[in-house]
Design an enzyme around this catalytic site. Sequence first.
Site, PDB file in Angstrom:
ATOM      1  N   ASN A 141       0.867  -1.179   0.000  1.00 31.83           N
ATOM      2  CA  ASN A 141       0.000   0.000   0.000  1.00 31.83           C
ATOM      3  C   ASN A 141       0.909   1.235   0.000  1.00 31.83           C
ATOM      4  O   ASN A 141       1.442   1.619   1.042  1.00 31.83           O
ATOM      5  CB  ASN A 141      -0.889  -0.049   1.246  1.00 31.83           C
ATOM      6  CG  ASN A 141      -1.853   1.111   1.321  1.00 31.83           C
ATOM      7  OD1 ASN A 141      -1.815   2.016   0.495  1.00 31.83           O
ATOM      8  ND2 ASN A 141      -2.716   1.100   2.325  1.00 31.83           N
ATOM      9  N   ARG A 151      -2.426  -2.032  -3.597  1.00 37.85           N
ATOM     10  CA  ARG A 151      -3.657  -1.264  -3.376  1.00 37.85           C
ATOM     11  C   ARG A 151      -3.616  -0.001  -4.234  1.00 37.85           C
ATOM     12  O   ARG A 151      -2.615   0.724  -4.235  1.00 37.85           O
ATOM     13  CB  ARG A 151      -3.766  -0.877  -1.907  1.00 37.85           C
ATOM     14  CG  ARG A 151      -4.980  -0.042  -1.641  1.00 37.85           C
ATOM     15  CD  ARG A 151      -4.867   0.772  -0.400  1.00 37.85           C
ATOM     16  NE  ARG A 151      -6.050   1.603  -0.259  1.00 37.85           N
ATOM     17  CZ  ARG A 151      -6.071   2.738   0.397  1.00 37.85           C
ATOM     18  NH1 ARG A 151      -4.989   3.185   1.002  1.00 37.85           N
ATOM     19  NH2 ARG A 151      -7.177   3.433   0.480  1.00 37.85           N
ATOM     20  N   HIS A 173     -13.240   2.524  -0.124  1.00 40.93           N
ATOM     21  CA  HIS A 173     -13.234   1.484   0.919  1.00 40.93           C
ATOM     22  C   HIS A 173     -13.843   0.167   0.417  1.00 40.93           C
ATOM     23  O   HIS A 173     -14.357  -0.622   1.222  1.00 40.93           O
ATOM     24  CB  HIS A 173     -14.028   1.905   2.175  1.00 40.93           C
ATOM     25  CG  HIS A 173     -13.536   3.142   2.849  1.00 40.93           C
ATOM     26  ND1 HIS A 173     -14.381   4.145   3.255  1.00 40.93           N
ATOM     27  CD2 HIS A 173     -12.298   3.540   3.195  1.00 40.93           C
ATOM     28  CE1 HIS A 173     -13.685   5.109   3.839  1.00 40.93           C
ATOM     29  NE2 HIS A 173     -12.411   4.767   3.805  1.00 40.93           N
ATOM     30  N   ARG A 215     -13.133  15.944   6.697  1.00 44.57           N
ATOM     31  CA  ARG A 215     -13.881  16.239   5.464  1.00 44.57           C
ATOM     32  C   ARG A 215     -15.323  16.620   5.798  1.00 44.57           C
ATOM     33  O   ARG A 215     -15.931  16.028   6.692  1.00 44.57           O
ATOM     34  CB  ARG A 215     -13.907  15.010   4.545  1.00 44.57           C
ATOM     35  CG  ARG A 215     -12.555  14.619   4.024  1.00 44.57           C
ATOM     36  CD  ARG A 215     -12.705  13.485   3.001  1.00 44.57           C
ATOM     37  NE  ARG A 215     -11.438  12.809   2.826  1.00 44.57           N
ATOM     38  CZ  ARG A 215     -11.259  11.498   2.986  1.00 44.57           C
ATOM     39  NH1 ARG A 215     -12.270  10.707   3.292  1.00 44.57           N
ATOM     40  NH2 ARG A 215     -10.065  10.978   2.812  1.00 44.57           N
ATOM     41  N   GLU A 271      -8.514  -5.253   4.962  1.00 39.64           N
ATOM     42  CA  GLU A 271      -8.410  -4.897   3.542  1.00 39.64           C
ATOM     43  C   GLU A 271      -7.249  -5.615   2.869  1.00 39.64           C
ATOM     44  O   GLU A 271      -7.335  -6.004   1.704  1.00 39.64           O
ATOM     45  CB  GLU A 271      -8.262  -3.371   3.414  1.00 39.64           C
ATOM     46  CG  GLU A 271      -9.552  -2.656   3.784  1.00 39.64           C
ATOM     47  CD  GLU A 271      -9.389  -1.187   4.107  1.00 39.64           C
ATOM     48  OE1 GLU A 271      -8.957  -0.872   5.231  1.00 39.64           O
ATOM     49  OE2 GLU A 271      -9.694  -0.347   3.254  1.00 39.64           O
TER      50      GLU A 271
END
Length: 400
Positions: A7, A90, A179, A240, A385
């Site tokens: 990643n 990823r 996600h 955010r 993940e």
Amino acid sequence: MKILVINSGSSSLKYQLIDMETESVLAKGNCERIGIDNSNFIYKTPAKTIEKLIDMPNHDVAVSIVLKTLTDSEVGVISSMSEIDGVGHRVVASGEAFKQPSLVTPENMVKMEEIKDLAPLHNPAAIVGVKACLAQMPNTPMVLVFDTGFHFTMPDYAYMYAIDYSHYEKYKIRRYGAHGTSHKFVAQEAAKYLQKDIESLNIITCHLGNGSSITAVKGGKCIDTSMGFTPLAGVAMGTRSGDIDYAAAEYIARKEGMDVSQMLNYLNKRSGMLGVSGVSSDFRDLDEAAKEGNYRADLALNIFAYGTKKYIGAYAAALNGVDCIVFTAGVGENDPGTRSRILANMEYLGVKLDEYKNTHCVRGAISEIQADDSAVKILVIPTNEELVIARETMVVANLA
Ligand code: ADP
């Protein structure tokens, strides 16, 4: 069979080596501050943890340090690089260029270059990570696994924005979500846990962390998700804003003298829990401050919970009923107070939390937290993940 999951960030590279026979992690860690001074290397195995400052001027050096450590005669977990059967990378954004996990090939790397600007901070880093691994392991199959991949089953009316259609055709402006590997993993885990065929289930998965998204999963397939063209959309998050009236953003920009990119930075980095509370983007700090009577911290938590509740309601309608709600990621797995705020007063939908079970979840395990008379199952499921990326890598590289 061993798969290395990579990643890559712009100045970091996280890695996990997974033994696919047992699906257990042999070693994992992070290269931090690549290309910056004081680069830090972290390496963890079940037996030991190493953390040291090593000069890592670029991702090539970081990858070579990871591989050297994995094969080291003292601390390594494999005897040679040839034991790594495949590498899964990823990738944050795919646009419509990749609708499936895909092999790393020269053609696909050209496509990757073309979609760089869909995630300007993340996608270029993924390309650098792939190239760094290819340089060290030119003959090992590698697979690109996209965060957006799980969401390509959304129907057109769910992923299209009501804007000039030519802008979809020209620029592929639409909802992609994020996600995806996490939503896919926890939906599958939920079905397994409930001993039900996933085909028969309506599941709402809530990935709540620093970034948060909620997904409606029908028969194992995504039919809608709260993030949009980018991860800025949906519920309010750590920093955010989530969904906002664009005219309000334009008004603030005009009043405060911001240009478009400054406004986007404001919405991505200075809004959400941090902006409302003025305390922190971290839910632990907000929980603490709210307990001490801080009104704005409490308000931020209520905005987050109410926003999530509304998505659950909307997706219960979109799915024509919900069998199971899943909570995962940093906040979803670890913050009973936030779960409680979200699920309060939802009896009409058949959702009833058991507060004792909610506050007594076993960390790292699947917990069932609904009341005995709740029609809807409520599960807390640790996400993984990296394991999904490793599984996809096996399939796409024909290693399964
Ligand atoms: P990311 O989106 O960065 O992957 P994570 O899923 O790791 O985020 O979630 C990180 C967030 O999880 C932290 O910002 C923190 O707010 C929250 N978190 C972690 N542990 C707890 C806890 N015990 N209680 C409340 N919140 C927590």
